[in-house]
Write a protein that holds these residues in place. Sequence first.
Motif, PDB file in Angstrom:
ATOM      1  N   THR A 240      29.945 -17.974  43.360  1.00 55.26           N
ATOM      2  CA  THR A 240      31.105 -18.140  44.238  1.00 55.26           C
ATOM      3  C   THR A 240      31.461 -19.614  44.388  1.00 55.26           C
ATOM      4  O   THR A 240      32.639 -19.990  44.354  1.00 55.26           O
ATOM      5  CB  THR A 240      30.823 -17.520  45.615  1.00 55.26           C
ATOM      6  OG1 THR A 240      30.688 -16.103  45.458  1.00 55.26           O
ATOM      7  CG2 THR A 240      31.953 -17.804  46.595  1.00 55.26           C
TER       8      THR A 240
ATOM      9  N   THR B 216      35.108 -20.576  43.014  1.00 55.22           N
ATOM     10  CA  THR B 216      36.105 -20.697  44.070  1.00 55.22           C
ATOM     11  C   THR B 216      36.060 -22.018  44.816  1.00 55.22           C
ATOM     12  O   THR B 216      37.101 -22.564  45.167  1.00 55.22           O
ATOM     13  CB  THR B 216      35.946 -19.543  45.085  1.00 55.22           C
ATOM     14  OG1 THR B 216      35.970 -18.298  44.398  1.00 55.22           O
ATOM     15  CG2 THR B 216      37.066 -19.566  46.111  1.00 55.22           C
TER      16      THR B 216
ATOM     17  N   GLN C  74      36.438 -17.202  49.910  1.00 56.27           N
ATOM     18  CA  GLN C  74      36.060 -16.144  48.969  1.00 56.27           C
ATOM     19  C   GLN C  74      35.375 -14.982  49.671  1.00 56.27           C
ATOM     20  O   GLN C  74      35.584 -13.822  49.306  1.00 56.27           O
ATOM     21  CB  GLN C  74      35.148 -16.698  47.885  1.00 56.27           C
ATOM     22  CG  GLN C  74      34.780 -15.685  46.807  1.00 56.27           C
ATOM     23  CD  GLN C  74      36.010 -15.103  46.123  1.00 56.27           C
ATOM     24  OE1 GLN C  74      36.875 -15.857  45.667  1.00 56.27           O
ATOM     25  NE2 GLN C  74      36.110 -13.783  46.053  1.00 56.27           N
TER      26      GLN C  74
ATOM     27  N   ASP D 292      37.974 -12.954  51.051  1.00 57.07           N
ATOM     28  CA  ASP D 292      38.600 -12.272  49.919  1.00 57.07           C
ATOM     29  C   ASP D 292      37.790 -11.041  49.520  1.00 57.07           C
ATOM     30  O   ASP D 292      38.362  -9.996  49.195  1.00 57.07           O
ATOM     31  CB  ASP D 292      38.696 -13.238  48.731  1.00 57.07           C
ATOM     32  CG  ASP D 292      39.985 -13.086  47.953  1.00 57.07           C
ATOM     33  OD1 ASP D 292      41.048 -13.027  48.593  1.00 57.07           O
ATOM     34  OD2 ASP D 292      39.926 -13.026  46.713  1.00 57.07           O
TER      35      ASP D 292
ATOM     36  N   THR E 230      29.956  -7.939  45.127  1.00 56.50           N
ATOM     37  CA  THR E 230      30.244  -9.026  46.054  1.00 56.50           C
ATOM     38  C   THR E 230      29.432  -8.859  47.336  1.00 56.50           C
ATOM     39  O   THR E 230      28.660  -7.919  47.490  1.00 56.50           O
ATOM     40  CB  THR E 230      31.749  -9.079  46.371  1.00 56.50           C
ATOM     41  OG1 THR E 230      32.166  -7.807  46.883  1.00 56.50           O
ATOM     42  CG2 THR E 230      32.556  -9.402  45.122  1.00 56.50           C
TER      43      THR E 230
END
Length: 393
Positions: free
Chosen positions: A235, A239, A276, A279, A305
């Motif tokens: 991540t 990101t 993120q 998200d 995730t």
Amino acid sequence: MLHQHLQLTQVCYVYNAVQLPFKLNPHNMGSWDKFTSSSCYSHSNNASSKARLTAKEQLDPLALIKDEVSEVTDRLRSMVVAEQQVPELTSAAGYFFSAGAEGKRTCPTVLLLMASAISMKISDGLENRSRARHMRVAEITEMIHISSLIHDDVLDDADTRRGMDSLNFTVGKKLAVLAGDFLLFRAFSAAVSLDNTEVVSLLATAVNNLVTGELMQMSITPAQRCSMDYYLQKTYYKTAALISNSCKAIAVITGQTAEIQALAYQYGRHLGIAYQLIDDILDFTGTTASLGKASLSDIHQGIVTAPILFAMEEFPELCEIVEQGFDDPSNVEIALKYLSKSQGIEKTRLLAAEHAKLAADAIDGLPESEDQVILNSRQALKDLTQKFMRRTK
């Protein structure tokens, strides 16, 4: 006790994520003067108007630098289409810079606010030149960001982006890849013109991290798919690396100390990770209409995730399903059922809040100032962390 354990778990994950990216050497990081006298880059003229903003406007991070973000958007549009030797390529590269397709312009917003938050008192002429260079870093970062989105859509075979057809869906994968490459070329051509090797190195590091993160996602093993540490490192690369390195580049361009450069970097890193994580939540809770892309897209692509990883902590048997992957639609259904009866969403939101707080703490760590423009910009950066936490798309 359960609540205390949850808080401890969140903090451990926060600091594990913090340490992983710092394998990079902070000292191995990375003359554009034509527009420094242009009125559109006059920071000193904007300073007094920023100080006079209403209380309501001061609470809106976008209001402080909206005119400059518009200038960045207009310049990006003209920069991309300036090369007309291959019209098809420039048209494709400019796809997400056309009116109505610009997106939220988060990167320029963060970077211009950061520039104001750490600005130094210098003469008007030098201040204008410094602000011009800040805006150039914002433009470069946005081009790298859009390039990465285009390449991601090709790799993911995505057919939508920002509520419209993806570029690869519109012009085909080959031209989309070339358009992304072209944007990278334009970005680094502009970066070289800044005549600052440290800034170029920072931006190159960010691109390297973007590629590394994508490779981590593509080559993941079953065991890594179940690892929160692996997920957080990926991540960061995918990101947070670009915005964190660009925030540091802003501090470098400004001539700030190593300590302030590090705080700028910390803000961008934690903001990017928090963004993120939210998200990841929205991928499960949002709708296709609100997200501008298909919901549940990550899990259908086999990407695990934070919400699923937290659900696995409550239900270890879910790990076997995750290790098998999600090519079998029934595995997707099973994972979603476990998620629905877990605290995966709630724990992910708590972890995002921890990173948002660390981003705000970085701003609070900056040297004291009595300059109202600086104070407004710092508050706006802190407000932005909460704006990201509340977002629904």
